[in-house]
Design an enzyme around this catalytic site. Structure first.
Site, PDB file in Angstrom:
ATOM      1  CD  GLU A   9      48.193  15.137 -13.878  1.00  0.00           C
ATOM      2  OE1 GLU A   9      48.627  14.109 -14.431  1.00  0.00           O
ATOM      3  OE2 GLU A   9      48.356  15.378 -12.665  1.00  0.00           O
ATOM      4  CG  HIS A  10      51.902  18.800 -12.409  1.00  0.00           C
ATOM      5  ND1 HIS A  10      52.587  18.880 -11.222  1.00  0.00           N
ATOM      6  CD2 HIS A  10      51.778  17.474 -12.672  1.00  0.00           C
ATOM      7  CE1 HIS A  10      52.875  17.663 -10.794  1.00  0.00           C
ATOM      8  NE2 HIS A  10      52.407  16.789 -11.667  1.00  0.00           N
TER       9      HIS A  10
END
Lengths: 433, 427
Positions: A63-64
């Site tokens: 996600e990052h």
């Protein structure tokens, strides 16, 4: 693009329209002109439940990485473009899903569609990006778990309560796994789960439907669908006895977590268990708020929550004890109240109070456009049908006193609970001035 | 004249009620730190002959809770109910605000409850850092006190002091009524008159406008010593111009470029490029008096010296050299366009209008924000930054002292730095 369903959203004249593109991308649109902005969210059907031991935390680390670089946008460009338009963007990962959210002024619809379609298929993954985000995530873990006793206890509660199901490990991942994930792991993860046929775009706000659908077809239409692995996770065996663990921590008084095995979000018992929880912990007149905090003065705070998961999860009770009390004091009070709830029908006044509180809270959560989008995305991704959201209020209305007694008897079983406690390690400072 | 703000919206059958008192925790004497919060909380623990349990049950039965929030400049009593329950909720709220009984046993109980909250606060490193930092930043100033009170002052708070506070504070001229949601202005006015008509008239106590805070001289580190930390919570900052002045707006734009967004300087250098901290931000506080510009980062204990050195250097650079023309354009654009998000719901619009009224700014001030921000020039930002001194800072770190101090020493960061090491449960 095909219209799948159309459902009124509340009594205010809003409508949720559900579409599907040829490549399998699902879209839910609610035109809400209450403010000149919109919420744009992309929900992927992948979370920490899809991970394996050794690479726990990859869904969250990934996600990052999704904010970094694509084939057409250099590092940091996505954030910069969103902010230049006056918007904000962020994301969240949990056990059953990952979602990306953009809040933008209404004139920026094309920007959102362009950027989100781009990173769904054209992300660039390099060593530099992975190493930098790995450190950020390690620091996030220190912040949320290592230096936060509440975060530590939540992690230990699930670790002890689930032995075979992936709910055993935390969404942020074990620290050793965060450091061990490779760039190849990330590339495989992206190819496996980030595809239009594994996602739902949810848009709520002041947008024109014709313009929106045209943009969707233009930017998402060419993206190929992929073969998504079947969501097969090991089921958790029936828990047959209480599990318990205690740690010494730098706290001033005991902290207690109790987790009872609970039903999934789609279960018929879910609404009744929410009502039971409200009777126990919702509001200052609730049974355990009074017995533990306000009248009993055993604890400085107490609360509970029911996990809104695809598979059976936990009904979690959290108590922070006062300095001169210990966790066992609170456990005795909780046990007595849970047993009473399973034995004696609640009064109609208590039931109505719980119902009114839950209905009011639901309405408040659905007030902002972003709140509507989040609820739709969560229900659609977790249960497979966004329309279940619209049944929540009726679910509360239909719960009877007998239902509450039954679910209390069914779920508050000491053989199916897990208890974790943090006790003071005696390292408090030099006293108050 | 009773000030009533209404944000009418009929999308949902909901109504938010907000009653604000125009003095908060900054008002009163330092010896009784926490009195405003204590007295405000005590109001709902016995009123109009009804017990706390009765009042709690009545609010719960209406599907709501009374939220009482004290900040330095005001106290807010808020609740949200289904429209059909509004009249009953206002009647109950009026009992609480106008007819409190201040039972002694409830005052004793509340004092013990607040002491427990103080312990809870000590277990949250972020809150702990803010508490010590506030004291270090505003020494001897009303904004340097605590809202909650301290272990020293809480035992001095009692029902008699709360009763006295109520008698002085609860007057029509000290209050602001706000409504948002499914009702119109005429209905709101009738409701206020019906339920709060008995309020004593008068504006006896003016809103406190705290004087200028003392300017830090040199750099003083408050190291809050807590065992077993793997990370350091770092706050640094200095007093800033007052909200409502052109200088504040100019500094707001500059601060946004420095640390107000995900792509701002701090986030870019600390997180994106080096992965040193999950968050890295600079914020400008707003209130009736001068607040502060504050930088926040939280690196691992091992990376604390590297992060601190980097951030102190960036801070000096920011104040000495200012921001670029590109940064100004970007920050002003972001702030002016993103204003729509803080005004999206009737509750948010009411909150904005209330803040403006509490701080004595003109009605509508919040809604002209985009225009004011767009007018800020590079010279404006340079001018306000020139009033700040980059080497006169308050600095607070929550960490494990015997682990951190040798690392800071080895990195040469303790030179010219006065260090106070304080136990984490000492305040």
């Amino acid at each position: 693009m095909q219209l799948i369903s159309e459902t009124p959203f509340g009594a205010g004249g809003l409508t949720a329209r559900h579409f599907r593109l040829d490549n399998g991308l699902q879209v839910i649109l609610v035109r809400d002109p209450s403010a000149p902005i919109f919420a744009y969210q992309t929900w992927f059907r992948v979370g920490s439940r899809h991970e394996r031991e050794g690479t726990t935390g990859i869904a969250h680390l990934f996600e990052h990485l999704m904010f970094n670089q694509t084939e057409t946008h250099p590092p940091g460009e996505l954030d910069r473009l969103i902010e230049a338009a006056g918007g904000d963007t962020n994301a969240a990962t949990w056990v059953d899903w990952t979602y990306y959210r953009d809040n933008l002024p209404r004139a920026e619809l094309e920007l959102a569609v362009t950027l989100e379609a781009d990173r769904m298929a054209h992300l660039v993954l390099g060593d530099k990006q992975v190493e930098s985000e790995r450190e950020v995530v390690a620091n996030e873990r220190r912040f949320r778990v290592e230096d936060d006793v509440d975060g530590f206890l939540n992690e230990e509660l699930y670790k002890l309560a689930f032995h075979t199901h992936p709910y055993h490990w935390p969404t942020i991942g074990w620290m050793s796994d965060i450091h061990a994930i490779t760039i190849d792991d990330c590339r495989t993860f992206y190819r496996t789960y980030y595809a239009p046929n594994n996602a739902t775009v949810v848009v709520v706000g002041d947008v024109d439907e014709a313009t929106f659908t045209e943009l969707l077809v233009k930017h998402y239409g060419p993206l190929p669908s992929q073969s998504i692995p079947e969501d097969r996770v090991p089921s958790e065996p029936e828990q047959l006895g209480e599990r318990r663990a205690t740690w010494k921590k730098p706290v001033l008084a005991d902290k207690l977590r109790i987790g009872y095995k609970s039903p999934p979000l789609t279960d018929g018992d879910y609404a009744a268990l929410e009502m039971a929880s409200e009777i126990l912990f919702g509001g200052k007149s609730s049974r355990l708020e009074r017995a533990l905090v306000l009248d009993g003065e055993i604890a400085s705070s107490a609360g509970a929550s029911l996990s809104p998961f695809r598979d059976p999860g936990l009904y979690e009770i959290s108590v922070s004890l006062k300095r001169n009390r210990v966790a066992a004091d609170a456990e005795a009070v909780i046990d007595a109240e849970l047993a009473r709830l399973a034995r004696e029908p609640v009064s109609s006044a208590e039931l109505e109070t719980a119902r009114t509180r839950l209905l009011t809270r639901l309405m408040r959560e659905l007030r902002p456009q972003s709140g509507k989008a989040e609820a739709l995305g969560h229900y659609h991704t977790t249960t497979g049908d966004y329309r279940r959201l619209f049944a929540v209020a009726d679910g509360y209305r239909q719960v009877s006193a007998a239902d509450v007694t039954q679910v209390a008897a069914r779920y508050f079983d000491s053989a199916r609970r897990t208890v974790v406690i943090a006790e003071p390690d005696g390292s408090d400072g030099e006293g108050a001035e | 004249m009773t000030l009533i703000l209404v944000e009418e919206n009929h999308d949902l059958p909901l109504a938010r009620v907000q009653v604000a008192l125009h003095n908060g925790a900054a008002f009163g004497d330092a010896e009784h730190d926490g009195l405003t919060n204590f007295a405000s909380e005590l109001l709902s623990r016995g009123a109009a002959g009804k017990s706390r349990a009765h009042i709690d049950a009545a609010f719960d039965a209406l599907g709501t809770s009374l939220d009482v929030a004290t900040d330095y400049d005001a106290v807010y009593f808020e609740l949200t109910v289904l429209r059909e329950k509004l009249d009953a909720a206002l009647a109950l709220l009026a009992d609480v605000l106008l007819r409190p009984d201040f039972p002694e046993d409830e005052a004793d109980k509340l004092r013990r409850e607040l002491t427990g909250q103080l312990d809870d606060l000590r277990e949250d490193d972020g809150q702990l850092a803010r508490r010590f930092f506030t004291r270090a930043l505003f020494p001897g100033h009303p904004y340097g006190r605590t809202v909650l009170g301290s272990a020293k002052t809480l035992p001095m708070l009692d029902a008699a002091r709360a009763r006295d506070w109520h008698a002085r504070m609860m007057r029509r001229g000290h209050m602001l009524f706000g409504f948002a949601g499914d009702l119109d202005e005429a209905t709101a006015r009738r409701a206020v008159e019906k339920h709060f008509g008995a309020l004593p008239d008068g504006n006896v106590i003016a809103p406190l406008v705290p004087g200028d805070p003392p300017q830090p001289k040199g750099m003083r580190l408050t190291l809050v010593d807590k065992p077993d930390r793997t990370q350091s919570q770092i706050l640094l900052g200095q007093p800033a111009p007052r909200w409502g002045t052109p200088e504040f707006t100019a500094l707001q734009v500059a601060t946004c470029a420095y640390g107000g967004t995900f792509t701002a300087r701090l986030m870019h250098e600390v997180r994106s490029k080096r992965g040193l901290s999950y968050g890295a931000s600079a914020r400008l506080g707003s209130g009736r008096g001068r607040r502060a510009m504050v930088v926040h980062v939280f690196p691992s204990l091992d990376q604390t010296p590297e992060t601190l050195e980097l951030v102190l250097g960036m801070h000096r650079d920011f104040i000495d050299k200012g921001i670029s023309a590109d940064e100004l354009t970007f920050a002003a654009g972001y702030l002016s366009k993103s204003a729509a998000f803080s005004q999206a719901t009737p509750e948010e619009r009411l909150e904005l209008r209330t803040s403006v009224a509490i701080c004595g700014l003109p009605e509508g001030y919040a809604f002209t924000f985009p225009e004011r921000v767009r007018q800020v020039t590079l010279a404006d930002t340079q001018s306000v930054l020139a009033t700040l001194t980059p080497r006169d800072l308050a600095l607070c770190i929550v960490s494990t002292a015997d682990q951190l101090l040798p690392k800071l020493e080895a990195a040469g960061l303790l030179q010219d730095l006065h260090v106070d090491v304080v136990p984490y449960d000492s305040y």
